[in-house]
Design an enzyme around this catalytic site. Structure first.
Site, PDB file in Angstrom:
ATOM      1  N   PRO A   6       5.696  -5.132  -1.385  1.00 18.00           N
ATOM      2  CA  PRO A   6       5.507  -3.949  -2.216  1.00 18.00           C
ATOM      3  C   PRO A   6       5.610  -4.259  -3.709  1.00 18.00           C
ATOM      4  CG  PRO A   6       7.737  -4.001  -1.366  1.00 18.00           C
ATOM      5  CD  PRO A   6       7.046  -5.194  -0.771  1.00 18.00           C
ATOM      6  N   GLY A   7       4.740  -3.650  -4.482  1.00 17.63           N
ATOM      7  CA  GLY A   7       4.826  -3.753  -5.935  1.00 17.63           C
ATOM      8  C   GLY A   7       5.155  -2.380  -6.506  1.00 17.63           C
ATOM      9  N   TYR A  46       1.915  -1.932 -13.018  1.00 17.46           N
ATOM     10  CA  TYR A  46       0.548  -2.103 -13.535  1.00 17.46           C
ATOM     11  C   TYR A  46       0.356  -1.428 -14.882  1.00 17.46           C
ATOM     12  CZ  TYR A  46       0.240  -3.416  -8.698  1.00 17.46           C
ATOM     13  OH  TYR A  46       0.492  -4.011  -7.490  1.00 17.46           O
ATOM     14  N   CYS A  84     -10.512   2.645 -30.475  1.00 17.60           N
ATOM     15  CA  CYS A  84     -11.875   3.120 -30.699  1.00 17.60           C
ATOM     16  C   CYS A  84     -12.690   3.036 -29.413  1.00 17.60           C
ATOM     17  CB  CYS A  84     -12.503   2.348 -31.842  1.00 17.60           C
ATOM     18  SG  CYS A  84     -11.594   2.663 -33.365  1.00 17.60           S
ATOM     19  N   ARG A  98      -3.919   2.548 -17.037  1.00 18.19           N
ATOM     20  CA  ARG A  98      -4.108   3.149 -15.712  1.00 18.19           C
ATOM     21  C   ARG A  98      -4.843   4.497 -15.732  1.00 18.19           C
ATOM     22  NH1 ARG A  98      -1.019   4.458 -12.157  1.00 18.19           N
ATOM     23  NH2 ARG A  98      -2.015   3.474 -10.397  1.00 18.19           N
ATOM     24  N   GLY A 122       0.830  -1.203   0.000  1.00 18.58           N
ATOM     25  CA  GLY A 122       0.000   0.000   0.000  1.00 18.58           C
ATOM     26  C   GLY A 122       0.859   1.246   0.000  1.00 18.58           C
TER      27      GLY A 122
END
Ligand SMILES: *Cc1c(COP(=O)(O)O)cnc(C)c1O
Length: 418
Positions: free
Chosen positions: A269-270, A365, A337, A307, A227
């Site tokens: 953690p990412g 991500y 589109c 994202r 987080g």
């Protein structure tokens, strides 16, 4: 990426325009020096005897990135048995991999058990079934501490209506299952979701987890998830990892004393590890002026970089072809589109058709959420490491797009001549 005289350079002096020339556009580029810096920061912030950082590899799952983490001494946090498998292939010791799935079948968990990785269970139904099937395999239990991390309902996963974790109000049921099946609980875990701005919120969740930890006598580790927020634009608040680290370490060390054992402190953690290390480069196809807006249309879209559209995330955009020049405002959009806006009214140096732009914070991500929507190829990925650039994923081609498609023998008859 920094401005060096009249051009942008990556670490080690690598020129992004040269990478684009060599590997084509659009292109993802990752800078290993930034990943190493972030890893060290977090490692140094935690002042405990036993620490394990498990990189959440769904953020960026290229096998070379996984190997980089393994070299730094990291473990791995995985959410599918496929991620487990890539982790094993990247050389991780199975016990340095934790499998933290949500709503997967018992069969998938069984596959992970066969790999020998750590198992984290997040619902009482599977806990009971797992306990009956594998009473001798130690498990970790994922707790939902019911705290809201950040304001984004899409990334906050520890609140009361979340599908993740076992509510801490259900602990009596958990204990009943553990007793009945003889399961060994080796860890407790929480992950409240992205965007922790306030160490206070994190620590109050931690307090709930520590209270639960006391009830299990045979723990080896406590996993506080992730987080950790990074800055996406100037003025953004990022998690103060040094401050948080010193406070959580102090609290954790005190807990270990009371518990009578040096437990392992774990995090997963990412985003914190890889977000800033990534750059996404695209080319401006069209400058399109409408009555109200100047659009810059680029050779990419939500298929490569979702994202901004999915999370309403802000990603800084720079014109790298013209580091100097007068500033103008553009709304940067994709070629898909659908409405696929990367950024509204962004100020950057004047763009011309053919210029290359960079979207920043493209490590986490971004590629891992890319798709083939509109039958577009996913881009290549390049890793910049110690001044050298390495191609770590090829751009897709038509063969890749068609590889899993099966042409059924029903529509291929030669049309009848009338
Ligand atoms: C996605 C995920 C993470 C990583 O979250 P970041 O916000 O990228 O740090 C950690 N743990 C679990 C269980 C996750 O699902």
């Amino acid at each position: 990426m920094v401005l060096d005289n009249d051009r942008y350079v990556l670490s080690g002096g690598v020129d992004p325009l040269q990478l684009i020339e060599e590997y084509g556009c659009p292109l993802y580029v990752y800078d290993s020096a930034i990943i190493q810096r972030q890893y060290k920061r977090m490692e140094n912030a935690m002042k405990v005897k036993r620490l394990q950082l498990n990189y959440a590899c769904k953020a960026l799952s290229n096998i070379n990135i996984l190997k980089l983490f393994r070299k730094m001494g990291s473990g791995l946090d995985t959410v599918s048995v496929q991620e487990v498998s890539i982790g094993i292939r990247a050389g991780f010791d199975p016990q340095d991999i934790i499998f933290t799935p949500n709503c997967v079948s018992l069969e998938e968990i069984e596959e992970a058990v066969e790999y020998g990785v750590k198992i984290n269970i997040d619902n009482t139904s599977i806990l009971e079934q797992f306990g009956q099937a594998f009473p001798d395999t130690p498990v970790c239990i994922r707790i939902n501490p019911h705290i809201m991390a950040g304001a984004n309902a899409k990334t906050s996963v520890g609140h009361i209506d979340s599908k993740f974790g076992i509510s801490f109000h259900q602990m009596p049921l958990v204990h009943r299952i553990v007793e009945a099946t003889g399961l060994k609980v080796e860890g407790v875990h929480m992950h409240t979701g992205s965007d922790i701005l306030d160490p206070e919120v994190f620590l109050s969740g931690a307090e709930i987890l520590l209270n639960i930890a006391k009830e299990f006598p045979d723990l080896d580790y406590i996993d506080f998830g992730s987080g950790f927020k990074v800055a996406y634009k100037p003025g953004d608040v990022e998690t103060d990892i040094e401050e948080l680290g010193s406070r959580i370490s102090e609290r954790f060390n005190k807990f270990c004393e009371e518990y009578g054992k040096d437990l392992k402190l774990m995090f997963e953690p990412g985003k914190f590890m890889v977000s800033e290390a990534g750059y996404f480069f695209a080319q401006v196809n069209v400058i399109k002026q409408t009555t109200s807006t100047v659009f810059a249309g680029v050779d990419s879209g939500l298929n490569h970089f979702i994202r901004p559209m999915f999370y309403n995330a802000y990603h800084k955009i720079t014109n790298i072809s013209r580091p100097k020049g007068k500033a103008r405002f553009y709304t940067v959009v994709g070629y898909i589109c659908e409405t696929d806006t990367f950024g509204i009214n962004r100020q950057m140096t004047e763009l011309q058709e053919g210029d290359f732009i960079c979207m920043h914070n493209a490590g986490a991500y971004c590629f891992s959420m890319a798709s083939n929507y509109n039958s577009r190829y996913r881009p290549a990925e390049v890793l910049v490491h110690e001044g050298q650039a390495y191609l770590i994923r090829k751009r897709e081609n038509m063969e890749d797009l068609l590889r899993t498609q099966v042409e059924a023998p029903i529509f291929d008859e030669v049309p009848a001549v009338k």
